[in-house]
Scaffold this motif. Structure first.
Motif, short mmCIF file in Angstrom:
data_model
loop_
_atom_site.label_atom_id
_atom_site.label_comp_id
_atom_site.label_asym_id
_atom_site.label_seq_id
_atom_site.Cartn_x
_atom_site.Cartn_y
_atom_site.Cartn_z
N SER A 232 7.65 7.25 -5.71
CA SER A 232 6.32 7.41 -6.31
C SER A 232 6.10 8.85 -6.73
N SER B 89 12.60 -2.84 9.91
CA SER B 89 12.42 -1.43 9.62
C SER B 89 13.25 -1.11 8.38
N ALA B 90 12.57 -0.77 7.33
CA ALA B 90 13.28 -0.42 6.10
C ALA B 90 14.10 0.84 6.34
N LYS B 91 13.51 1.76 7.09
CA LYS B 91 14.18 3.03 7.33
C LYS B 91 15.49 2.82 8.09
N HIS C 120 0.86 -1.17 0.00
CA HIS C 120 0.00 0.00 0.00
C HIS C 120 0.91 1.23 0.00
N VAL C 121 0.48 2.30 -0.66
CA VAL C 121 1.28 3.51 -0.70
C VAL C 121 1.65 3.96 0.72
N ASP C 122 2.92 4.28 0.91
CA ASP C 122 3.44 4.77 2.20
C ASP C 122 3.79 3.68 3.20
N ARG D 243 15.85 7.60 -5.46
CA ARG D 243 15.16 6.41 -4.98
C ARG D 243 14.69 5.52 -6.12
N ARG E 168 8.20 1.79 14.89
CA ARG E 168 7.19 2.79 15.28
C ARG E 168 6.68 2.48 16.68
N GLY F 7 6.16 1.71 2.76
CA GLY F 7 7.62 1.67 2.81
C GLY F 7 8.30 0.88 1.71
N LYS G 5 8.31 -1.14 9.53
CA LYS G 5 8.11 -0.06 10.51
C LYS G 5 7.89 -0.58 11.93
P1 GDP Z 1 6.04 3.73 -0.41
O1 GDP Z 1 5.00 4.71 -0.74
O2 GDP Z 1 5.47 2.39 -0.05
O3 GDP Z 1 7.12 3.61 -1.42
O4 GDP Z 1 6.69 4.24 0.98
P2 GDP Z 1 8.05 5.01 1.27
O5 GDP Z 1 9.20 4.09 1.18
O6 GDP Z 1 8.09 6.25 0.47
O7 GDP Z 1 7.85 5.33 2.80
C1 GDP Z 1 6.77 6.09 3.28
C2 GDP Z 1 7.14 6.77 4.57
O8 GDP Z 1 7.38 5.81 5.59
C3 GDP Z 1 8.42 7.59 4.46
O9 GDP Z 1 8.25 8.76 5.20
C4 GDP Z 1 9.46 6.69 5.09
O10 GDP Z 1 10.53 7.40 5.65
C5 GDP Z 1 8.66 5.99 6.15
N1 GDP Z 1 9.23 4.69 6.50
C6 GDP Z 1 9.63 3.73 5.64
N2 GDP Z 1 10.12 2.68 6.32
C7 GDP Z 1 9.99 2.98 7.63
C8 GDP Z 1 10.32 2.29 8.83
O11 GDP Z 1 10.84 1.19 8.83
N3 GDP Z 1 10.03 2.92 9.99
C9 GDP Z 1 9.47 4.15 10.04
N4 GDP Z 1 9.22 4.68 11.23
N5 GDP Z 1 9.16 4.84 8.93
C10 GDP Z 1 9.42 4.26 7.74
#
Ligand code: GDP
Length: 642
Positions: free
Chosen positions: A78, A199-201, A46-48, A74, A165, A50, A162
């Motif tokens: 998107s 956590s991808a981040k 789903h969008v956002d 990246r 979180r 990660g 995530k």
């Molecule tokens: P996409 O729309 O699925 O491609 O999502 P993105 O990769 O752009 O991520 C959406 C938001 O979630 C961004 O602000 C990221 O920094 C955040 N995000 C992605 N992975 C994580 C994670 O593991 N932990 C947290 N807290 N935020 C994350």
């Protein structure tokens, strides 16, 4: 080293094109790649949740990113529209070099208009990775694609993202995903899907929720271990099924697909084989592979890998490319024919050129031609009149995305309501029909059935489970126009739909989705509170005080079916020196504002949408009231005598 930069024309990808981020000529690697070291997976998120961050991390940790490459380059970023609409429009792919292995990640488009596209993606891959936010859990929009993936027999891997979180509930999300698998009739094997948490981040993953995991290696390992290698024959002659088309300014058309047997190299002679036609010879000029990194050596194109080939004057989805001219044509999921058409024209209204900087016929034409080249689901044609172009697509939404993109790039354009592409078969007019798949909360079924009946839909199958009902409906494509918006309202955003072209059937007669007329401005000028208050008593307003209007512009909705001329520019007669514009004393009901998509679906054939970077206006095709009257009279007599 040849490189097309990630920000060149290649990164500008419209709907559901499999995009290469960087394009590299194939070079033999030291250890020859064999199919058992390739994994092809589709990614669903789903969008956002990660997806982009995850793919970037995997690339980084697998060593595919250059030291100096910044993270904002990246791999699966998107576009704004995707965030706003909550769906993937541009499917972008990437390839990860993990040790001696290649992991190709194929993105999946998420909109109902791309049903056929999703099925083609599923045929190229052997596994699917579902990325789910550890707090939000699985979302309705991903159900359709996941269902297709499971039905195609793909092996799933779930990544619960995530977990860092504060309010993450990874184990609850695990259960929710399993519930979803049950709902979607996953096989026992699919139900045993490996779950990874991380956590991808922060760049870690593990087989259980563990915030101290050091890296993403467990995820990369799981992909190699759990997803089967492509079932292909490396020893046989080269064959590839073209599953998508890309386009680059440098090499022209690029045929994209998974190599099913053999290998292919630059300068090879190959044959384009399509059903019932003479094979066409071509010489491969370049072999491309997906890659996020421009400077790594590319792989030889071997069986099992997903690659792009150039060197064709022309090449289309569904063709087989083979070393042997006698090779059989490989069956494939047909591209659905374009079923809707919209006209694009130069803005000829009185405000033309005041809000955009790309307004000429030539600029609009160039932009549309470019779209048609890179977007297989869209066809662009010139028309008899110079400043007008026909754009055909699989659904109204696909065209709306193009219009929206153009607005954001500074274009001004006039567009018509989408019409369906009819065909004459055996002397009788036929129109396209679709199979519509709906999944709605049980309590919304009645409303949906009513709306679908008005749109000439017939329910073919219905089943209920866990508070949600699945419906399969045969419906004229015409009946689908505007339905998505209605579905949102009927289900408070909970309903999901997808559709696939079914067949041409005899014309199903009149379908009316709008039963109202309009309030049309008779004057050019600034809309005044005073006059809007009067007009408001006649219907719903689309404009607010202070907005500029022109003769022939639609400023509101008349509850009756005819068009009512109104003058929104009259100011209250002032006796003191107050400026005419500041006559705001009594409050108006806030004006109804249309999204572009809604506007396109709302208008009637004698109306247009004026889309500019600053505004979306509705207008009559003919602006002059007298001319409009004459045209209407003529049309009425024509329809009587004709
Ligand atoms: P996409 O729309 O699925 O491609 O999502 P993105 O990769 O752009 O991520 C959406 C938001 O979630 C961004 O602000 C990221 O920094 C955040 N995000 C992605 N992975 C994580 C994670 O593991 N932990 C947290 N807290 N935020 C994350």
């Amino acid at each position: 080293m040849f490189r097309i930069d990630g920000d060149s024309s290649l990164s500008h990808f419209p709907a559901c094109i499999l995009a290469f981020r960087a394009v590299i000529p194939a070079v033999m690697s030291e250890i020859p790649i064999t199919p058992d070291r390739i994994r092809n997976i589709a990614i669903i998120a789903h969008v956002d949740h990660g997806k982009t961050t995850l793919v970037d991390q995997m690339l980084k940790q697998a060593g595919s990113f250059r030291e100096n490459q910044t993270v904002d380059d990246r791999a699966m970023d998107s576009m704004d529209q995707e965030r706003e609409r909550g769906i993937t429009i541009k499917a972008k792919n990437t390839s990860i070099r993990w040790g001696d292995n290649i992991i190709n990640i194929v993105d999946t488009p998420g909109h109902a208009d791309f049903g056929g596209e999703v099925e083609r993606v599923m045929k190229m891959v052997d596994g699917v990775m579902l990325v789910v936010d550890a707090y939000e859990g699985p979302q309705a929009q991903t159900r359709f694609v996941l269902k297709k993936a499971l039905a195609a027999g793909l092996t799933p891997i779930v990544f619960v993202n995530k977990i860092d979180r504060a309010n993450a509930e990874p184990l609850e999300v695990h259960d929710k995903v399993l519930e979803l698998f049950l709902d979607l009739e996953a096989t026992e094997e699919q139900f045993e899907a490996p779950f990874l948490y991380g956590s991808a981040k922060n760049g870690f993953a593990d087989v259980e929720p563990n915030e101290n995991a050091p890296d993403m290696v467990p995820l990369l390992d799981a992909i190699m271990e759990k997803i089967p290698a492509p079932k292909v024959d490396p020893e046989a002659d080269f064959t590839m099924l073209v599953s998508n088309i890309d386009w680059s300014d440098y090499v022209g058309r690029i045929a994209i697909g998974k190599i099913l047997s053999g290998t292919v190299s630059v300068a090879d002679t190959v044959w384009r084989i399509h059903d019932g036609e003479k094979p066409q010879r071509a010489k491969i000029s370049k072999v491309f592979e997906y890659n996020a990194l421009a400077t790594s050596e590319a792989e030889i194109a071997v069986a099992g890998n997903i690659v792009g080939l150039s060197g064709f004057e022309d090449v289309d989805i569904g063709e087989t490319i083979a070393a042997d001219s006698e090779a059989a044509h490989i069956p494939f999921v047909e591209i659905d024919p374009p079923t809707v058409m919209m006209s694009f024209a130069v803005n000829d209204g009185p405000f033309a050129g005041t809000e955009g900087d790309r307004v000429t016929s030539r600029e609009i034409r160039d932009r549309l031609i470019r779209e048609g080249r890179t977007n297989v689901s869209i066809k662009v044609e010139d028309t008899a009149s110079a400043g007008e172009f026909k754009v055909s697509a699989r659904g109204a939404m696909q065209v709306a995305v193009v219009v929206e993109q153009m607005r954001r790039e500074g274009y001004e354009v006039l567009v018509t309501r989408p019409t369906v592409i009819k065909r004459e078969i055996d002397g009788k007019m036929h129109e396209p029909f679709e199979t519509l798949y709906l999944e709605v909360p049980d309590d919304a079924v009645g409303g949906c059935m009513q709306s679908l009946a008005n749109r000439k839909g017939t329910t073919e199958a219905m089943s209920a489970k866990n508070g949600r009902t699945n419906l399969e409906v045969t419906i004229p494509t015409r009946g689908l126009i505007g339905f998505e918006f209605e579905l949102l309202n009927l289900t408070s955003g909970e309903g999901i739909m997808s559709h696939l072209f079914k067949e041409y059937r005899p014309d199903s007669g009149d379908i009316r989705t709008r039963h109202t007329g309009t309030l049309v401005s008779m004057e050019k000028g600034e809309a005044m509170n005073y006059s809007l208050l009067n007009i408001e008593t006649r219907g719903k307003l689309f404009i607010s005080p202070g907005e500029n209007v022109y003769e022939g512009m639609i400023v509101g909705e008349n509850p009756r079916t005819d068009d009512l001329p109104v003058n929104p520019t009259k100011a209250k007669h002032v006796t003191n020196h107050r400026a005419a514009g500041s006559d705001k004393t009594v409050n108006l009901t806030p004006a109804l504002k249309f999204s572009l998509e809604r506007a396109i679906e709302y208008i009637e054939p004698d109306e247009l949408v004026e889309a500019t970077p600053k505004n979306i206006r509705l207008r009559k095709r003919i602006l002059d009231a007298n001319e409009r009257k004459r045209a209407k009279k003529k049309a009425d007599t024509d329809s009587v005598t004709g």
